[in-house]
Each structure stands twice: as structure tokens, then as C-alpha cells.
Design a protein around this motif. Sequence first.
Motif, PDB file in Angstrom:
ATOM      1  N   LYS A  13      17.629 -64.154   7.274  1.00 36.74           N
ATOM      2  CA  LYS A  13      17.118 -63.771   5.890  1.00 36.74           C
ATOM      3  C   LYS A  13      16.318 -62.416   5.723  1.00 36.74           C
ATOM      4  N   ILE A  14      16.787 -61.653   4.645  1.00 36.88           N
ATOM      5  CA  ILE A  14      15.770 -60.647   4.312  1.00 36.88           C
ATOM      6  C   ILE A  14      15.326 -60.473   2.873  1.00 36.88           C
ATOM      7  N   LEU A  15      14.173 -59.830   2.535  1.00 38.94           N
ATOM      8  CA  LEU A  15      13.804 -59.604   1.164  1.00 38.94           C
ATOM      9  C   LEU A  15      13.932 -58.053   0.818  1.00 38.94           C
ATOM     10  N   GLY A  16      13.838 -57.439  -0.325  1.00 33.84           N
ATOM     11  CA  GLY A  16      13.934 -56.228  -0.532  1.00 33.84           C
ATOM     12  C   GLY A  16      13.981 -55.899  -2.057  1.00 33.84           C
ATOM     13  N   LYS A  17      13.759 -54.669  -2.131  1.00 29.89           N
ATOM     14  CA  LYS A  17      13.962 -54.116  -3.697  1.00 29.89           C
ATOM     15  C   LYS A  17      14.493 -52.871  -3.784  1.00 29.89           C
ATOM     16  N   VAL A  18      14.914 -52.044  -4.827  1.00 29.00           N
ATOM     17  CA  VAL A  18      15.291 -50.886  -5.052  1.00 29.00           C
ATOM     18  C   VAL A  18      14.991 -50.643  -6.444  1.00 29.00           C
ATOM     19  N   THR A  19      14.442 -49.465  -6.709  1.00 31.21           N
ATOM     20  CA  THR A  19      14.160 -48.781  -8.023  1.00 31.21           C
ATOM     21  C   THR A  19      15.243 -47.942  -8.799  1.00 31.21           C
ATOM     22  N   ASN A  20      15.586 -48.365  -9.964  1.00 30.83           N
ATOM     23  CA  ASN A  20      16.453 -47.436 -10.510  1.00 30.83           C
ATOM     24  C   ASN A  20      15.524 -46.293 -11.206  1.00 30.83           C
ATOM     25  N   LEU A  21      15.689 -45.042 -10.852  1.00 30.52           N
ATOM     26  CA  LEU A  21      14.705 -44.178 -11.455  1.00 30.52           C
ATOM     27  C   LEU A  21      15.115 -43.847 -13.152  1.00 30.52           C
ATOM     28  N   PRO A  22      14.382 -43.173 -13.943  1.00 27.60           N
ATOM     29  CA  PRO A  22      14.699 -42.938 -15.261  1.00 27.60           C
ATOM     30  C   PRO A  22      15.815 -41.894 -15.130  1.00 27.60           C
ATOM     31  N   THR A  23      16.674 -42.292 -16.370  1.00 23.47           N
ATOM     32  CA  THR A  23      17.833 -41.355 -16.491  1.00 23.47           C
ATOM     33  C   THR A  23      17.503 -40.730 -17.856  1.00 23.47           C
ATOM     34  N   ARG A  24      18.474 -39.832 -18.376  1.00 22.41           N
ATOM     35  CA  ARG A  24      18.332 -39.217 -19.695  1.00 22.41           C
ATOM     36  C   ARG A  24      18.375 -40.208 -20.784  1.00 22.41           C
ATOM     37  N   ARG A  25      19.023 -41.355 -20.722  1.00 19.49           N
ATOM     38  CA  ARG A  25      19.291 -42.619 -21.675  1.00 19.49           C
ATOM     39  C   ARG A  25      18.425 -43.665 -21.482  1.00 19.49           C
ATOM     40  N   ARG A  26      17.961 -43.971 -20.120  1.00 19.26           N
ATOM     41  CA  ARG A  26      16.766 -45.002 -19.913  1.00 19.26           C
ATOM     42  C   ARG A  26      15.737 -44.176 -19.493  1.00 19.26           C
ATOM     43  N   PRO A  27      14.632 -44.384 -20.317  1.00 21.57           N
ATOM     44  CA  PRO A  27      13.554 -43.217 -20.092  1.00 21.57           C
ATOM     45  C   PRO A  27      12.481 -44.064 -19.152  1.00 21.57           C
ATOM     46  N   LYS A  28      12.585 -45.132 -18.442  1.00 17.87           N
ATOM     47  CA  LYS A  28      11.569 -45.782 -17.597  1.00 17.87           C
ATOM     48  C   LYS A  28      12.406 -46.313 -16.476  1.00 17.87           C
ATOM     49  N   SER A  29      11.656 -46.671 -15.351  1.00 13.88           N
ATOM     50  CA  SER A  29      11.946 -47.090 -14.001  1.00 13.88           C
ATOM     51  C   SER A  29      12.560 -48.526 -14.390  1.00 13.88           C
ATOM     52  N   CYS A  30      13.320 -49.024 -13.441  1.00 14.22           N
ATOM     53  CA  CYS A  30      13.706 -50.573 -13.443  1.00 14.22           C
ATOM     54  C   CYS A  30      14.022 -50.923 -11.984  1.00 14.22           C
ATOM     55  N   THR A  31      13.166 -51.680 -11.523  1.00 12.74           N
ATOM     56  CA  THR A  31      13.399 -52.320 -10.210  1.00 12.74           C
ATOM     57  C   THR A  31      14.208 -53.506 -10.042  1.00 12.74           C
ATOM     58  N   VAL A  32      15.049 -53.579  -9.149  1.00 14.30           N
ATOM     59  CA  VAL A  32      15.773 -54.829  -8.843  1.00 14.30           C
ATOM     60  C   VAL A  32      15.235 -55.250  -7.475  1.00 14.30           C
ATOM     61  N   PHE A  33      14.779 -56.404  -7.481  1.00 14.78           N
ATOM     62  CA  PHE A  33      14.498 -57.259  -6.375  1.00 14.78           C
ATOM     63  C   PHE A  33      15.709 -57.996  -5.767  1.00 14.78           C
ATOM     64  N   PHE A  34      15.822 -58.573  -4.464  1.00 16.29           N
ATOM     65  CA  PHE A  34      16.854 -59.223  -4.080  1.00 16.29           C
ATOM     66  C   PHE A  34      16.230 -60.031  -2.896  1.00 16.29           C
ATOM     67  N   SER A  35      17.136 -61.124  -2.803  1.00 11.83           N
ATOM     68  CA  SER A  35      17.016 -62.145  -1.417  1.00 11.83           C
ATOM     69  C   SER A  35      18.158 -62.262  -0.672  1.00 11.83           C
ATOM     70  N   ALA A  36      18.377 -61.872   0.353  1.00  9.74           N
ATOM     71  CA  ALA A  36      19.565 -61.980   1.172  1.00  9.74           C
ATOM     72  C   ALA A  36      19.711 -62.848   2.343  1.00  9.74           C
ATOM     73  N   HIS A  37      20.389 -63.898   2.343  1.00  6.68           N
ATOM     74  CA  HIS A  37      20.705 -64.773   3.236  1.00  6.68           C
ATOM     75  C   HIS A  37      22.104 -64.574   4.107  1.00  6.68           C
ATOM     76  N   PHE A  38      22.076 -64.692   5.601  1.00  5.76           N
ATOM     77  CA  PHE A  38      23.392 -64.486   6.332  1.00  5.76           C
ATOM     78  C   PHE A  38      23.508 -65.820   7.105  1.00  5.76           C
ATOM     79  N   ASN A  39      24.688 -66.068   7.432  1.00  6.59           N
ATOM     80  CA  ASN A  39      25.022 -67.273   8.017  1.00  6.59           C
ATOM     81  C   ASN A  39      24.789 -67.179   9.703  1.00  6.59           C
ATOM     82  N   ALA A  40      24.270 -66.067   9.974  1.00 13.34           N
ATOM     83  CA  ALA A  40      24.158 -65.645  11.372  1.00 13.34           C
ATOM     84  C   ALA A  40      22.850 -64.976  11.571  1.00 13.34           C
ATOM     85  N   PRO A  41      22.198 -65.333  12.777  1.00 12.73           N
ATOM     86  CA  PRO A  41      20.637 -64.612  13.057  1.00 12.73           C
ATOM     87  C   PRO A  41      20.819 -63.110  13.090  1.00 12.73           C
ATOM     88  N   ILE A  42      19.682 -62.378  12.734  1.00 14.35           N
ATOM     89  CA  ILE A  42      19.881 -60.755  12.658  1.00 14.35           C
ATOM     90  C   ILE A  42      19.167 -60.427  14.211  1.00 14.35           C
TER      91      ILE A  42
END
Length: 782
Positions: free
Chosen positions: A194-223
Motif C-alpha cells: 500500500k502507498i499513500l500520496g497526493k498531487v496538486t492541480n496548479l491554478p489555471t486561467r479558468r480555475r484560479p486556485k490550486s486543488c489537491t487530489v489525495f490518493f490511497s493505492a493498494h496492490f495485490n503484491a508486496p512492493i
Amino acid sequence: MKISKTKIFIVFIIILVLQDCQSKNDQYHSPLKFTHNVYPLLDTENSRWFYFTSASRPFGMVNLSPDTEVHGTWGSGYRYKIDTVKGFSHIHAWQLSGPSVMPVTLQSTNNSIFKDYYSKFNHKTEIITPGYHQLFLDRYQIKAELTSTKRVGFHRYYFNKKSSSPAILFNLNGQLGPSKMAKGYIQLSDNPAKILGKVTNLPTRRRPKSCTVFFSAHFNAPIKDVVKDSITGNYLIIFKDIPNDELLLKLAVSYTSENNAEINLQHELPHWNFDKIVTEAQEEWNQLLGRIEVEGGTAEQQRRFYTDLWHSLQGRRIINDINGAYPDNTGDEFKIGQLPLDKNGVPLFNHYNSDSFWGAQWTLNTLWGLVYPEYMYEFSMSLLQYYKDGGIIPRGPSGGNYTYVMTGASSTPFIISAIQKNIIKENLDFIYQALKKNHMPGGIMGKAGYEHNTNIGGGLSYYLKNGYVPYPFPEPCNAFHLDGAGQTLEYAYQDWTLAQLATKLNISDEAGYFFNRSKNYVNLFDSISGWMRPKDLTGKWMEDFDPFKFKEGFVEANAAQATWFVPHDLDGLANLMGGKENAASKLNNQFQEAENWGFTSGTSHDLETHPEYRRIPINYGNQPSIQTAYIFNYLNKPWLTQYWSRKVASAVYEGISTNRGYKGDEDQGLMGSLAVLMKIGLFSMKGGCSTEPYYEIGSPIFDKITVHLNQKFYPGDKFVISSKNNGPNHYYIQSATLNGEKLNSWKIFHADIIKGGELILQMDSIPNKKWGVSVNTDSSSQ
């Protein structure tokens, strides 16, 4: 009694025939018959970031699919003509993208894989159906399969037994569709798979503020190992052994926290049964598509119909977690909001990311309001939640924030339509005040497209003082769509819809005020030229006026197209044109000319500004004139509505092809919805905002249409439209009955439809010019 062998044989044959008929009938009524009719590849040569979707649920937070182009809002996402996969990303939304992953095999752990990881694929090995996507990555010899729940993307990758180390590349930084992704990171957890993480959408001309997407990822095999590239900032997850050469990945997203992403995953996808989720996804789509059953027409027409219906439920996306937490970016500081919950802890409605409702009065208002009232309710409540948080009802929110996409107060007719249909019944005084704010100084009408920091480009102060918005705009303004004549027409209609709600609430003085404002369209009608014509600040008509010039005073339209944008007072518009006969002749001439062009500005939205195509007098590839075929009903010539609506449906919204489909800007279900409505023969010129909402009858292309009503909202079970003697050239209604009673009106009230029943139309190839004529249109009523 003795039975002869011959009779026994005959009985046996009859039984076999009946069994065969039953088998065919069961096949026709297969649980997935509607999804099997969807053609997801429609128009994918011209698609944009949020247009194409495959491994997704209706309105899901996750809409997982392959990307063949990753740069820009337009021309990105899945593009059919590009034969290279550049990743599988989880979010294709209005101004938002999300984690992108790519399965690879490694010869070594050198860092070249971070820049050189694309793979060719072949459409011949591809399978796509709503809720599922399969393709083969030639470079790595990997069979990739995708599906999802509402908030979790589910991947299944089959690796060649002879391949080198299996790995998955996580691209969390760099351009991805409309957004530049930044600050992406991954961290390991106590769970070795399992891993955890995030990524941020930086502002665009149309969307003036950043927006962060968080995630949790599970695999059926060990890393085995995690490698971070120092240049790109992206990550490679390496595995040593995977069971049966099959690597599974479950990736849940959240706009609030990694913890909520994990909660989403545990609630929606606690198991590893990939095929079960595929079946559930298809069943969910099938249930929604099956709300409308069509019979008759050709097999291709039926397939295209369900593809259109599928698109009507696309693009707009959930942004709240399963527990009701959602991103609130409406204030100065980011906050995590909380939706109200029922006694079981389930949110009372979902919160949404959405492109503008510009044009929804003729599309989503009608289709969702009749067939999917639960979604109309949820979207209305979501828009009102933005008001509670930020003080304004948006016209197109992204990432929990306002974008001010397009113009006007397009959410007003959407919400009022839901009220008039009794989809929303409570807190109407509060809702009225919330809507009214957008129509007054400081509200959203004062903002033009993407005007984030000022309130001048909408020209509302001029509209209130002079009765129109001037063109050219007299002040410096960093905004789009500064097209005063088009803005004026839009505001006038939206003011009329607000007057309808004020009337319903017995606020007579304010109803009169907004009703008077709705007459402002009169100020721009030039009786000499016969068109709506821009005026400057001094009241002077535009010089060198050409009604076929595109975007000169009109939002994404020319004057010929936009002149008819008076849906609330077509009687008044006809009077300005010298009467209904003159108006009908003028409009009919426009349709005859537009037919030579195929009723659209070329075959895709990017051709709309072409010097030749932009001069078309009616354009069904964009929203400003998509109501025009139904205007003839109001001009005492309903047979012309029947004729031209069928012609447009056949020319614009027919066929199964990757290189065309909507011949313009589909805009998150708007054109898909319009195509459905034209094909079932129901429309709503006023967007369902009248105090007693009704539909206009057109010309159905199918012999029988069954609308299964949502009985949580409506009392009836189903409403059936039967077209007798229908056919390719049988456009015209000869007679009609509603529940056995003669109907000589092209109007049918919403209140009657939702009781259930049957509308029977007798069709023929010759117009009956007596049927439906001189119906009271009630155009000028409050």
C-alpha cells in the motif's frame, strides 16, 4: 385418447419454436442490453479532456481511462487517431486531472523510463463498454483492464511470463490535460502492498486556485522498491513477484485527505474481485440507460440513441467523500466542508464539479427533470451548498471553487425548473433570495467569463441603467465573452425565469420588476435590418453590421443565430418582426440555408471560427440556437417544428463514427441530452421554468418510447409515446391522443406526463396544417 406421432412431432416443433422465441426475447431483454448499445468511441477524434470516459460510474469522482494526449484542455485525453498510450489517469473533469499511472516492465532501474515510457496499442485488441476498458500495451506485452467504483479506480494488468521486472510508473508532476501537476509525492505505509500520496492541480486561467487530489493505492503484491526520479519528481513502484502474472491496483481518490481516500476505498472496494466490479458498473449504467426504452428505427439509430443518453450522464463529477467531506475553496483559505447526513451517516446529496449550465435550459433541465429527477435534485442542492459556503451560486464550479465560466446566471433556470417540477419543495424563500443575488449588483451576472477579481465585464450596471449591455465593452476588463448583445438576451431570459419563481412565492412587486427586465431584449432589435444588433454605450447601432459575423457582440454566435434567443417571449419577438407569418418565413429561410451546411459550423467545435463555417444562420453544434426548430410551434406552424427537428436530428445527431458525433461542443452532456430529446419528440422552450411547466411535441424517430418514471419523485409508473405509421419521411403528426382523449395541441404538461399514460401520434409524410395550430403560447405571462 391416443395421440399420433405426427401430432407429437408438431407439438415438439412448437415447443422448440417457442423456446427459441423466448431465448431471443430474453436476449433482447438482457440485463445489459442498454450498455451493449453504447458506442463509447463516438467523436473521439475530436474529443477534449473531459469528453471521453470508459471505466467510470455515472458522475463518479473517478473516471478512469487511457490518455493518448496529455497536454491541454482541448485535444487531450483519449484521442482515437493517436496510437500511443501515455498513461491511465483517474480524473478527467472540468479543469481537473488526477493521478496517472502506467504499467511497465524494466530491463534495469535506469531513470530513462521516467521520460520514455509510452507504448503503442492497436484498436483491434481494444474492448470498451460503459464501466470497462481493455487494451494491449505492445511495448511491454501487457494486457491492461480498467474498471471503477464511484471513487476507486480498479486496474488489472497481465504481464508476459517472460517479461522483466513488473512495475508501475506514477506520474504526479508535469502537464496532465488542463492542469500542471505539482507537489506530487508518495509515501509508504505499514502495509507492504500500500502507498499513500497526493498531487496538486496548479491554478489555471479558468480555475484560479490550486486543488489537491489525495490518493490511497493498494496492490495485490508486496512492493519491492520505490524509486523517485530527481528530475521529473515522479515515482516508480517495483514488484518482485506477482501472483499468476496478474497485478491488481485499487486507487481511491479524495479532495480532502489521504485518510478519506482510504475510507473511500475500504467502503466501496474492500475485495479484489475485478470481474464483480465490472458487472456492477455495467449494471449501474444499464439501470440508468434503461429509464428510456425505444423500439423501432434502425439498429444504428438505437445504438446512437443510447450513446447520446450515455453522454447526457457524463462529465460532471462528484467531489465529496463517502462520509460527506468535501473541498471548500470558495473563501480566502481552503476548508474541508461537511455535507448534511441522514440518520445512517449517508450524505443527503452529493457535491459536484461541473462545467457551466450555459444552455442547460434546453437540455439537462428537460431530460434530467423528466427522467433523472434525483440528479437534478442533487445538482441543485450542490449549487446551493456553494452559495452557503461562498455567498454566490456558481455557474460552473471546479475543485470546490468558482470559475465564472461563460456568462450570465445559467444556474437560475436549472434550479427554478427543479422547483416548478416539485423536485425541490422546501426552503423556497431562501432559494429565491440566493438566486436573486446573482441577478443584482455584486452577483454573478456582473462577471463575464473567467472574471475572478472584478464585477464589471458582465455589464450588469449598464443593463440595469440602459436596458442593454454595450458592445464594444467600454471599460478595460480581463475577461472572456464581452459580447454585450448576447449577454443582454441571456440576462433577459434568466430574469424572466426568476420572475416565475417570484410569482410562485407571491412576491408580486419583485415578480413585476424582473418581468420588466425580461423585456430588455426589445432594446437590441433593429427593425431596419430585422436582427438583434449590438449597441455601443451611447446607444448607437454597430456600424458595418453583418448578421453573419461570428462573436461580434454575441457569445459564441452570430446575430442570425442569436436573434431567436428570446425563449420566454416569442410572441413579442414575432411582433417586432412584423407578425408570426413574417417571423416563420424568416426562420424557415434560415433553416433552408443552414441545411446546405448540415446545420452546424463544420464537423467539430474547432471549425466554428472558420471564415466560411462561422457564417451559418443556424448552428446546432453550439448552444445559442439549439432551440430554433421548436420556435415554429409558437409561430402557428407546428408542422415545420416536426419537419426541421427531424431533419436536424438526422443530419447532426446520427451515425456511429469516431470522426464525428456532435459536430461541435458537447459540453458535458448538453448535446447528448439535446439529441435524446429531439429523438423522443419532447422539448421545453422555456426550460421548464413556467409556473406550470410543459413540453413541446416534435417528431419522434422511434415507433415506441417508454419513459420509466422515478417513483420516488413522480406518481406514475411509465409514460409511453407511440408513433403510428412512423418512418424516415413520416415527419408529420396527423392526429394525437393522450390517454385516449383527443389532443390537438403541441403542448403537454409536466403534471400530466408524470402521472403516467400514453401519448399516441399518428404520423404521415404529408403535413396536417390544422393540427396544433393556434395553441395559447402564454409567452408574455409572468
